[in-house]
Structure formats: structure tokens, C-alpha cells
Design an enzyme around this catalytic site. Structure first.
Site, PDB file in Angstrom:
ATOM      1  N   HIS A  40       0.840  -1.190   0.000  1.00  0.00           N
ATOM      2  CA  HIS A  40       0.000   0.000   0.000  1.00  0.00           C
ATOM      3  C   HIS A  40       0.877   1.242   0.000  1.00  0.00           C
ATOM      4  CE1 HIS A  40       0.932  -0.766   4.232  1.00  0.00           C
ATOM      5  NE2 HIS A  40       0.907   0.555   4.360  1.00  0.00           N
ATOM      6  N   HIS A 128       5.699   6.197  -1.276  1.00  0.00           N
ATOM      7  CA  HIS A 128       6.454   4.958  -1.497  1.00  0.00           C
ATOM      8  C   HIS A 128       5.630   3.763  -1.033  1.00  0.00           C
ATOM      9  CE1 HIS A 128       7.102   5.665   2.778  1.00  0.00           C
ATOM     10  NE2 HIS A 128       7.355   4.371   2.881  1.00  0.00           N
TER      11      HIS A 128
END
Length: 186
Positions: A40, A128
């Protein structure tokens, strides 16, 4: 108290593509690799969300998501925190189109959590997806160069999710992530 985060969750096909790219390489390092179904992009994180604030969090996130428009996202490249020469976290990077819509989504999610009474953690938003943790600082330049060769399939982000995270309750002491609610954009 609940440990929660707001995240963009890639479609299964996107996570599978990255997982396939990494699969043949994972045995080369004794890292704690993230599970493919838990990849995620965290927009906002709160270590402690009071139970009494949960309804307010959901209402504010719904409002924040309603102000966003869908945008394109691609997993590409990578890096390490705190840096490649002494990394403890290996991550995949992202490209958003338009880039400012991803930043606005993160700002809206952070503000929604904060206004509902949750203590939002972290500093500046650095998009990220965490791939692995090392435990001890490790030279990660070769891994980052490898990730620089990766470009996954693009997809349209049209929502974000509120996720409850329970540390150490999953297989091999991985966290368990449970989506509490998903918030469509627009």
C-alpha cells in the site's frame, strides 16, 4: 485505541506484477519482506486513533475524498530509508499523473485524521510502498539500482482506504491489515 493509516491500495494485478519481479530476487537477502497482499501507499498514519473518534474520522475522510479527482499512478523505481548506504527500509517509488493530486490526497487524509482528534505521525509526505525491512542498517545500492529498472502497470486511483493495522498478529509475525472503509473520489 486503534493503529490506523489511510492508503492507496494497488489493484491485485499491480501488486502481483511487482511481486513477480521481486520473487526470484528475495532469496538473495534475509530481509523481512512485505506480503504482496499488504502492499500500500500510505497517505497518512496515526499510531493512536481513539475509538470515540472513529465515526468523525470516517466522516472527515469521506469529505476529503469527495474533494479529490481520480489520477494515474505507476509503481516505478525505488529507494531506501534513511539512505541507500545504511538502509533499514527498501521501498518502491511511484509516479502520479498529475503529481499534485497524490499530494493533495495525502494532505486531505492527514488533515481529516488530525481534525478528528488522531495524532498524525510522520513528517513530509514521501510517497512509497515499503517492500522490505532489514533490522540493521545495510548497503542497499544494488537493490535500489534493481528497482530503478522496474516499471509496473499503471492504474487509475479513484479512492483511498482507512486501514486498521494490528502488529504481529499475522503469519510470521507480520501485521494484519483490515480495511475499515473505502472512500471514493469526487
Amino acid at each position: 485505541m486503534n493503529r490506523m493509516f489511510v492508503a492507496v491500495i494497488p489493484p491485485e494485478s499491480v501488486s502481483a506484477d511487482l511481486d513477480e519481479f521481486l520473487a526470484v530476487r528475495r532469496d538473495a537477502a534475509a530481509f523481512r519482506w512485505s506480503l504482496a497482499d499488504q502492499l500500500h501507499l500510505t497517505l497518512a498514519f496515526a499510531e493512536h486513533v481513539p475509538e470515540r473518534s472513529l465515526d468523525d474520522v470516517i466522516e472527515r475522510l469521506e469529505t476529503a475524498a469527495g474533494r479529490r479527482t481520480p489520477f494515474g499512478l505507476t509503481i516505478t523505481g525505488g529507494g531506501a530509508f534513511p539512505d541507500v548506504t545504511a538502509g533499514k527500509v527498501l521501498y518502491a517509488g511511484v509516479e502520479a499523473d498529475p503529481a499534485d493530486e497524490l499530494d493533495r490526497s495525502a494532505t486531505g487524509a492527514r488533515n481529516a485524521l488530525a481534525k478528528a482528534g488522531a495524532d498524525v505521525d510522520g513528517g513530509r509526505f514521501r510517497p512509497h510502498l515499503t517492500l522490505a525491512r532489514t533490522g540493521q542498517p545495510v548497503e542497499l545500492s544494488n537493490w535500489v539500482r534493481l528497482l530503478d529498472a522496474y516499471r509496473g502497470p499503471s492504474w487509475t486511483v479513484s479512492s483511498f482506504a482507512l486501514v486498521h493495522s494490528r502488529l504481529g498478529e499475522g503469519p510470521r509475525k507480520h501485521p494484519v491489515h483490515e480495511v475499515v472503509a473505502e472512500f471514493p473520489f469526487g
